[in-house]
Write a protein that holds these residues in place. Structure first.
Motif, PDB file in Angstrom:
ATOM      1  N   PRO A   1      32.724  77.357 -24.305  1.00 57.75           N
ATOM      2  CA  PRO A   1      34.038  77.215 -23.502  1.00 57.75           C
ATOM      3  C   PRO A   1      33.706  76.591 -22.281  1.00 57.75           C
ATOM      4  N   LEU A   2      32.895  75.615 -22.142  1.00 59.71           N
ATOM      5  CA  LEU A   2      32.681  75.197 -20.643  1.00 59.71           C
ATOM      6  C   LEU A   2      33.128  73.731 -20.169  1.00 59.71           C
ATOM      7  N   GLY A   3      34.229  73.542 -20.567  1.00 60.27           N
ATOM      8  CA  GLY A   3      34.671  72.025 -20.620  1.00 60.27           C
ATOM      9  C   GLY A   3      35.214  71.941 -19.130  1.00 60.27           C
ATOM     10  N   ALA A   4      35.362  70.707 -18.660  1.00 62.78           N
ATOM     11  CA  ALA A   4      35.606  70.410 -17.136  1.00 62.78           C
ATOM     12  C   ALA A   4      37.014  70.692 -16.898  1.00 62.78           C
ATOM     13  N   VAL A   5      37.987  70.441 -17.854  1.00 60.06           N
ATOM     14  CA  VAL A   5      39.232  70.724 -17.636  1.00 60.06           C
ATOM     15  C   VAL A   5      39.626  72.327 -17.712  1.00 60.06           C
ATOM     16  N   ARG A   6      38.814  72.775 -18.729  1.00 60.60           N
ATOM     17  CA  ARG A   6      39.039  74.247 -18.858  1.00 60.60           C
ATOM     18  C   ARG A   6      38.666  75.095 -17.521  1.00 60.60           C
ATOM     19  N   LEU A   7      37.533  74.647 -17.052  1.00 57.68           N
ATOM     20  CA  LEU A   7      36.784  75.385 -15.828  1.00 57.68           C
ATOM     21  C   LEU A   7      37.755  75.354 -14.617  1.00 57.68           C
ATOM     22  N   THR A   8      38.105  74.049 -14.499  1.00 65.39           N
ATOM     23  CA  THR A   8      39.070  73.735 -13.403  1.00 65.39           C
ATOM     24  C   THR A   8      40.390  74.406 -13.272  1.00 65.39           C
ATOM     25  N   GLU A   9      40.992  74.479 -14.605  1.00 66.85           N
ATOM     26  CA  GLU A   9      42.364  75.212 -14.597  1.00 66.85           C
ATOM     27  C   GLU A   9      42.176  76.641 -14.393  1.00 66.85           C
ATOM     28  N   VAL A  10      41.033  77.230 -14.995  1.00 70.84           N
ATOM     29  CA  VAL A  10      40.934  78.738 -14.902  1.00 70.84           C
ATOM     30  C   VAL A  10      40.171  79.173 -13.443  1.00 70.84           C
ATOM     31  N   PHE A  11      39.249  78.430 -12.718  1.00 73.30           N
ATOM     32  CA  PHE A  11      38.906  78.761 -11.613  1.00 73.30           C
ATOM     33  C   PHE A  11      38.962  78.179 -10.230  1.00 73.30           C
ATOM     34  N   LEU A  12      39.372  76.672 -10.555  1.00 71.15           N
ATOM     35  CA  LEU A  12      39.394  75.863  -9.144  1.00 71.15           C
ATOM     36  C   LEU A  12      40.954  75.652  -8.721  1.00 71.15           C
ATOM     37  N   LYS A  13      41.527  76.686  -7.961  1.00 69.92           N
ATOM     38  CA  LYS A  13      42.923  76.617  -7.797  1.00 69.92           C
ATOM     39  C   LYS A  13      42.975  75.935  -6.486  1.00 69.92           C
ATOM     40  N   SER A  14      42.147  75.868  -5.639  1.00 73.45           N
ATOM     41  CA  SER A  14      42.074  75.150  -4.286  1.00 73.45           C
ATOM     42  C   SER A  14      41.697  73.900  -4.242  1.00 73.45           C
ATOM     43  N   ASP A  15      42.081  73.223  -2.999  1.00 73.32           N
ATOM     44  CA  ASP A  15      41.510  71.762  -2.702  1.00 73.32           C
ATOM     45  C   ASP A  15      41.249  71.599  -1.369  1.00 73.32           C
ATOM     46  N   PRO A  16      39.877  71.196  -1.180  1.00 74.91           N
ATOM     47  CA  PRO A  16      38.883  71.386  -2.220  1.00 74.91           C
ATOM     48  C   PRO A  16      38.594  72.764  -2.410  1.00 74.91           C
ATOM     49  N   PRO A  17      37.875  73.250  -3.485  1.00 76.64           N
ATOM     50  CA  PRO A  17      37.531  74.525  -3.846  1.00 76.64           C
ATOM     51  C   PRO A  17      36.922  75.573  -2.960  1.00 76.64           C
ATOM     52  N   THR A  18      37.428  76.600  -2.816  1.00 73.53           N
ATOM     53  CA  THR A  18      36.828  77.775  -2.088  1.00 73.53           C
ATOM     54  C   THR A  18      35.361  78.181  -2.399  1.00 73.53           C
ATOM     55  N   PRO A  19      34.589  78.483  -1.609  1.00 70.77           N
ATOM     56  CA  PRO A  19      33.470  78.958  -1.938  1.00 70.77           C
ATOM     57  C   PRO A  19      33.250  80.105  -2.901  1.00 70.77           C
ATOM     58  N   ARG A  20      34.337  81.144  -2.795  1.00 72.67           N
ATOM     59  CA  ARG A  20      34.710  82.109  -3.508  1.00 72.67           C
ATOM     60  C   ARG A  20      34.754  81.613  -5.178  1.00 72.67           C
ATOM     61  N   GLU A  21      35.829  80.680  -5.204  1.00 70.62           N
ATOM     62  CA  GLU A  21      36.146  80.119  -6.539  1.00 70.62           C
ATOM     63  C   GLU A  21      34.849  79.256  -7.205  1.00 70.62           C
ATOM     64  N   LEU A  22      34.306  78.581  -6.392  1.00 70.96           N
ATOM     65  CA  LEU A  22      32.969  78.093  -6.723  1.00 70.96           C
ATOM     66  C   LEU A  22      31.940  79.066  -7.278  1.00 70.96           C
ATOM     67  N   ASP A  23      31.746  80.199  -6.372  1.00 74.57           N
ATOM     68  CA  ASP A  23      30.745  81.311  -6.854  1.00 74.57           C
ATOM     69  C   ASP A  23      31.137  81.835  -8.384  1.00 74.57           C
ATOM     70  N   ARG A  24      32.404  82.089  -8.432  1.00 78.52           N
ATOM     71  CA  ARG A  24      32.931  82.651  -9.864  1.00 78.52           C
ATOM     72  C   ARG A  24      32.639  81.630 -10.837  1.00 78.52           C
ATOM     73  N   MET A  25      33.022  80.500 -10.744  1.00 75.42           N
ATOM     74  CA  MET A  25      32.836  79.564 -11.822  1.00 75.42           C
ATOM     75  C   MET A  25      31.175  79.310 -11.942  1.00 75.42           C
ATOM     76  N   GLU A  26      30.432  79.161 -11.227  1.00 76.81           N
ATOM     77  CA  GLU A  26      28.964  79.115 -11.270  1.00 76.81           C
ATOM     78  C   GLU A  26      28.402  80.260 -12.136  1.00 76.81           C
ATOM     79  N   THR A  27      28.914  81.557 -11.781  1.00 81.56           N
ATOM     80  CA  THR A  27      28.521  82.726 -12.418  1.00 81.56           C
ATOM     81  C   THR A  27      29.035  82.823 -13.950  1.00 81.56           C
ATOM     82  N   TYR A  28      29.959  82.287 -14.050  1.00 79.69           N
ATOM     83  CA  TYR A  28      30.613  82.175 -15.425  1.00 79.69           C
ATOM     84  C   TYR A  28      29.889  81.178 -16.389  1.00 79.69           C
TER      85      TYR A  28
END
Length: 510
Positions: A159-186
Motif C-alpha cells: 500500500p505505497l501509492g502516491a495518493v494514499r501516502l499523500t493523504e495519510v502523511f503529507l498534510k502541509s504545503d510544502p511538507p514538513t521535515p517531520r511529515e517526510l521522515d514519517r512517510m519515508e520510514t513507513y
C-alpha cells in the motif's frame, strides 16, 4: 483485426485504451484517454468512496465507453484497483460504475494487477532472455515484480501509492521535515518485506511504469508532459532522481507545478511517488530505471487477445451449427469429418487474419461451408463439388440469409478442382466484395479439408505462424499423417496463388 478496449479505474486516474491486435506485432493504438479523478483520496481519508468522487467517475466512464463503442471492439475489460479494494462501499461503487460503462467492473487483486502490468510491458517491450525488475507506483499501491526470460516469477503489492501516502502523511504545503521522515520510514518498512520476497539479484534491466515513473522520467530528461510519449524507454538515474526529490520536497504545490515534466495535477502527489521509487532504487543499490509507457491497460488488451475473446464472432452460433449439422446429416455427410474440417478451417481463419483481413462474420460462412462441402456425394461421387453447390443453394437454411446461403454454396462449389471463372453462372451471382471474400476463403477450406483426407481426424493440433513472406503450418499428431500432409501441400497451391505467399506444412508429434 480484433479490437479490444481496456479500462483501468485507478486510485488517482481513470485510463482507457482501445487497440487493434495483430498477431506478432505491437497492438495498434486506436484510442486513449486519461482523466484524473483522485478516486482514492476519499477512500484513504474516510474508508469510503465519496458521493462526489463516485459521480465524477461514473460520468467519465460513460464518456470513455462512448469512445470505444464507436470502434466496434469485440472485447472489453474494466478493472478497479487499490482504492476500491479498500472501499467499504465497494459493492455500491461497482454497481454504479458497471451501469455507467455498460459492462461489469471487477476489482482485481494486487497479484492480478501485477500479472497484467507484466504482460503489458512484455507485449510492448519484450525481454525474452533477461532478468527484469518491474516497478509500478500507482495511486493506491506499488507493485514490484521479478521477471525472468519473459515469465513473471514473483510479484509483491504494497500500500505505497502516491495518493494514499499523500493523504495519510503529507498534510502541509510544502511538507514538513517531520511529515517526510514519517512517510519515508513507513515506505522503508513496507519495502523491506517486498525486497525479501523478491530477493536481491543482478538485474539486466529495471523498468518502471505508471504516472509517477512517467513524471520522474520526464522531469530528469527535461521533457514536458505534452510530449510524454518521447520519454518511453528513456533512462532516469538514481542520482538524478535523488536530486529531483531533494528539490521537490522543499517546494510548495505552485512551485512543483512549474517543474518541467511534472504536470499540474501530478504535482500534488509527486513527492510521495518519487519517494517510493527512490527508496526502492536505493535499497536495492540500483543505478537507474528505464520508463515504459506500457502498463495495466496494455496488459488487459494482451490478455483479451491471448484468451481469444471475440473469436466466437467468427463461429456459428448454436442454432446455425444445428442447422448446418442437420443438413449435412440429411445428405449422408460424416459429421466426424465435417466437424474436424470446421475446426481446422476456423483455426486457419483466425490465425491468418493478418493476411486476409476479413470481418469475423466471414468465419461463420467458412465454418458453414466446412460442414456442407461434401453434401454433393449424395447425388454422385463424380463432380460432387458441383452437386454440393446445387444442394446448398436450394436447401432451406434457417439462420442464414439468402445471400449467405448463396455464398456458402459457392464456397462448397470451389472446395476442390478449378477456381471460379467468369463463365461460371453461379460465380456471377456474387458481388465484388463477395467474390473477394470467396477468393480468400477457398484456400483455407481446401487446406482444412485435405488435413482430414483420411476422414479419421488424425490431426490433433494445428499451429499456424506468419513469418515475413512465409506461412508455416505445424500439424500435431500421434498417428501417421503422411497422407494429410501430402494432401495439404497440394491444397496449398491455390493459397500461394491468391495470397502471394509461400506455405509449408510440417509435422510435430503431439
Amino acid at each position: 483485426m480484433p479490437r479490444y478496449a481496456a479500462v483501468d479505474i485507478g486510485s488517482n486516474s481513470l485510463r482507457m485504451e482501445a487497440a487493434e491486435v495483430v498477431p506478432g506485432s505491437i497492438p495498434k493504438l486506436l484510442a486513449s484517454d486519461r482523466q484524473v479523478t483522485r478516486l482514492g483520496a476519499s477512500v484513504f481519508r474516510t474508508g469510503k468512496v465519496s458521493g462526489e468522487a463516485m459521480e465524477l467517475v461514473c460520468k467519465v466512464l460513460s464518456q470513455m465507453a462512448e469512445q470505444y463503442r464507436k470502434l466496434e471492439v469485440v472485447g472489453v475489460r474494466a478493472v478497479a484497483t487499490s482504492a476500491i479494494r479498500d472501499a467499504a462501499n465497494q459493492d455500491e461503487f461497482l454497481h454504479k460504475a458497471s451501469d455507467a460503462i455498460g459492462t461489469p467492473v471487477e476489482v482485481i487483486s494486487g497479484q492480478e494487477e501485477s500479472r497484467l502490468i507484466h504482460l503489458g510491458v512484455q507485449s510492448n517491450w519484450p525481454h525474452p532472455k533477461h532478468k527484469v525488475l518491474l516497478v509500478d507506483v500507482g495511486g493506491g499501491s506499488a507493485e514490484t515484480m521479478y521477471s525472468e526470460c519473459g515469465h513473471l516469477k514473483q510479484a509483491v503489492s504494497k500500500p505505497l501509492g502516491a495518493v494514499r501516502l499523500t493523504e495519510v502523511f503529507l498534510k502541509s504545503d510544502p511538507p514538513t521535515p517531520r511529515e517526510l521522515d514519517r512517510m519515508e520510514t513507513y515506505i522503508e518498512e513496507k519495502l523491506a518485506s517486498a525486497i525479501r520476497r523478491i530477493g536481491r539479484r543482478r538485474w539486466d534491466r529495471v523498468i518502471a511504469t505508471s504516472g509517477t515513473a512517467s513524471a520522474v522520467a520526464c522531469a530528469v530528461n527535461g521533457i514536458s508532459q505534452e510530449k510524454e510519449r518521447r520519454v518511453d524507454r528513456l533512462r532516469a538515474s538514481t542520482v538524478q532522481i535523488q536530486i529531483l526529490y531533494d528539490d521537490l520536497r522543499v517546494r510548495d504545490l505552485e512551485q512543483r507545478r512549474k517543474v518541467t515534466g511534472i504536470g499540474p495535477r501530478r504535482a500534488a502527489i509527486i513527492v510521495a511517488g518519487t519517494a517510493v521509487l527512490l527508496r526502492l532504487l536505493r535499497d536495492l543499490q540500483l543505478a537507474s530505471f528505464y520508463y515504459s509507457a506500457a502498463g495495466l491497460r496494455d496488459g488487459i488488451i494482451a490478455d483479451l487477445a491471448q484468451r481469444g475473446v471475440g473469436a466466437e464472432l467468427a463461429e456459428l452460433d448454436r442454432d446455425q451449427r444445428q442447422v448446418a449439422e442437420r443438413t449435412a446429416r440429411r445428405y449422408g455427410v460424416s459429421l466426424q469429418h465435417a466437424r474436424q474440417v470446421a475446426s481446422l478451417a476456423n483455426r486457419l481463419f483466425t490465425s491468418l487474419q493478418p493476411l486476409h483481413n476479413l470481418p469475423p462474420y466471414a468465419g461463420k460462412l467458412l465454418e458453414a461451408a466446412a460442414y456442407l462441402h461434401d453434401v454433393g456425394h449424395y447425388v454422385s461421387e463424380s463432380r460432387h463439388h458441383k452437386h454440393s453447390y446445387y444442394l446448398v443453394a436450394n436447401s432451406d437454411l434457417p439462420g442464414f440469409t439468402n445471400r449467405e446461403r448463396e455464398f456458402i454454396a459457392n464456397l462448397c462449389r470451389y472446395h476442390r478442382k478449378a477456381p471460379p471463372t467468369s463463365d461460371h453462372e453461379n460465380y456471377q451471382t456474387l458481388n465484388a466484395d463477395e467474390k473477394r471474400t470467396l477468393a480468400l476463403l477457398m484456400p483455407l477450406l481446401r487446406i482444412a479439408d485435405n488435413l482430414d483426407r483420411s476422414h479419421e481426424c488424425r490431426v490433433q493440433s494445428l499451429d499456424c505462424s506468419i513469418r515475413d513472406e512465409h506461412v508455416v503450418l505445424k500439424i500435431g499428431s500421434k498417428a501417421d499423417v503422411e497422407l494429410e500432409q501430402w494432401a495439404a501441400e497440394r491444397g496449398a497451391e491455390l493459397f500461394r496463388e491468391i495470397y502471394k505467399r509461400d506455405i509449408t506444412v510440417a509435422r510435430t508429434r503431439s
